[in-house]
Design an enzyme around this catalytic site. Sequence first.
Site, PDB file in Angstrom:
ATOM      1  CE  LYS A  14      88.064  42.521  47.097  1.00 47.40           C
ATOM      2  NZ  LYS A  14      87.022  43.198  47.899  1.00 47.40           N
ATOM      3  NE  ARG A  89      84.509  37.354  49.560  1.00 53.74           N
ATOM      4  CZ  ARG A  89      84.269  37.963  48.410  1.00 53.74           C
ATOM      5  NH1 ARG A  89      85.134  37.911  47.432  1.00 53.74           N
ATOM      6  NH2 ARG A  89      83.162  38.646  48.260  1.00 53.74           N
ATOM      7  NE  ARG A 134      78.192  42.778  42.694  1.00 59.78           N
ATOM      8  CZ  ARG A 134      79.325  42.642  43.354  1.00 59.78           C
ATOM      9  NH1 ARG A 134      80.419  43.234  42.931  1.00 59.78           N
ATOM     10  NH2 ARG A 134      79.365  41.905  44.440  1.00 59.78           N
ATOM     11  NE  ARG A 146      78.379  41.661  48.978  1.00 62.36           N
ATOM     12  CZ  ARG A 146      78.164  42.683  48.141  1.00 62.36           C
ATOM     13  NH1 ARG A 146      76.950  43.190  48.016  1.00 62.36           N
ATOM     14  NH2 ARG A 146      79.147  43.172  47.438  1.00 62.36           N
TER      15      ARG A 146
HETATM   16  P1  AMP Z   1      82.672  39.923  44.985  1.00 65.73           P
HETATM   17  O1  AMP Z   1      82.422  40.320  43.569  1.00 65.73           O
HETATM   18  O2  AMP Z   1      84.114  39.553  45.252  1.00 65.73           O
HETATM   19  O3  AMP Z   1      82.151  40.921  45.979  1.00 65.73           O
HETATM   20  O4  AMP Z   1      81.851  38.576  45.235  1.00 65.73           O
HETATM   21  C1  AMP Z   1      80.439  38.539  45.156  1.00 65.73           C
HETATM   22  C2  AMP Z   1      79.920  37.298  45.857  1.00 65.73           C
HETATM   23  O5  AMP Z   1      80.446  36.127  45.199  1.00 65.73           O
HETATM   24  C3  AMP Z   1      80.342  37.145  47.313  1.00 65.73           C
HETATM   25  O6  AMP Z   1      79.507  37.869  48.214  1.00 65.73           O
HETATM   26  C4  AMP Z   1      80.225  35.623  47.491  1.00 65.73           C
HETATM   27  O7  AMP Z   1      78.872  35.234  47.626  1.00 65.73           O
HETATM   28  C5  AMP Z   1      80.723  35.101  46.152  1.00 65.73           C
HETATM   29  N1  AMP Z   1      82.192  34.864  46.175  1.00 65.73           N
HETATM   30  C6  AMP Z   1      83.139  35.560  45.491  1.00 65.73           C
HETATM   31  N2  AMP Z   1      84.361  35.083  45.753  1.00 65.73           N
HETATM   32  C7  AMP Z   1      84.196  34.058  46.631  1.00 65.73           C
HETATM   33  C8  AMP Z   1      85.087  33.172  47.308  1.00 65.73           C
HETATM   34  N3  AMP Z   1      86.411  33.248  47.154  1.00 65.73           N
HETATM   35  N4  AMP Z   1      84.540  32.235  48.136  1.00 65.73           N
HETATM   36  C9  AMP Z   1      83.214  32.145  48.298  1.00 65.73           C
HETATM   37  N5  AMP Z   1      82.322  32.961  47.733  1.00 65.73           N
HETATM   38  C10 AMP Z   1      82.798  33.924  46.899  1.00 65.73           C
END
Ligand code: AMP
Length: 192
Positions: A14, A89, A134, A146
């Site tokens: 993404k 999410r 990360r 995750r």
């Molecule tokens: P990402 O970069 O989208 O993979 O997000 C990294 C982490 O941020 C996720 O594993 C969640 O812990 C948190 N996170 C990101 N977006 C959301 C969301 N919409 N709702 C809740 N937690 C989120």
Amino acid sequence: MKYYILFGPPGAGKGTHAGAIAQKYNLKHISTGELLRAEIAAGTELGKQAKTLIDAGSLVPDSVVEGMIETAFDTIKGVDGFLLDGFPRNLSQAADLDKILEKRGESVTAVAGLMISDDMIRERIKGRAVIEGRADDASDETVNNRIKTYHAQTEPLIEYYKAAGKYWEVNVDGGEIAENRARVLALMDKIA
Ligand code: AMP
């Protein structure tokens, strides 16, 4: 305004493809994960609270990410729309997004799903961990959680948006970045 959702499991690409889509359609790319990582880097109270949940591979509270999204909708000007990445999410975030947009006389335009297998999620995240550093990519336990969180809480959104007639997807399980980008942009051309 257009409101696109770039959907898919962690590691589907993404973030990798969002820039090209946003540029092509004059959209603002909003990644809730990136916004949360910026809060952590800035050492804010919100960032400190989010870090524990992110490092565990769990979701942060809906109110936190929804606040960020509403602020972005209120403040960002000069674009034709938004490309939401990592939001919504879970089903309650999707329902809240509908309400947030309804208040503005708007609605979700379309959802573009990027699909990969669980094995490919692990492979891509392992590669990315080395490049991006990360913390939540580096631990197998966090990555597994995750993946679990994705299947339990995020995947049901596919049916939610299919029922609304707004869901399209493309398979990006194999192939090079350029090849997958072409597939993703072809999908956007179809739904934009
Ligand atoms: P990402 O970069 O989208 O993979 O997000 C990294 C982490 O941020 C996720 O594993 C969640 O812990 C948190 N996170 C990101 N977006 C959301 C969301 N919409 N709702 C809740 N937690 C989120």
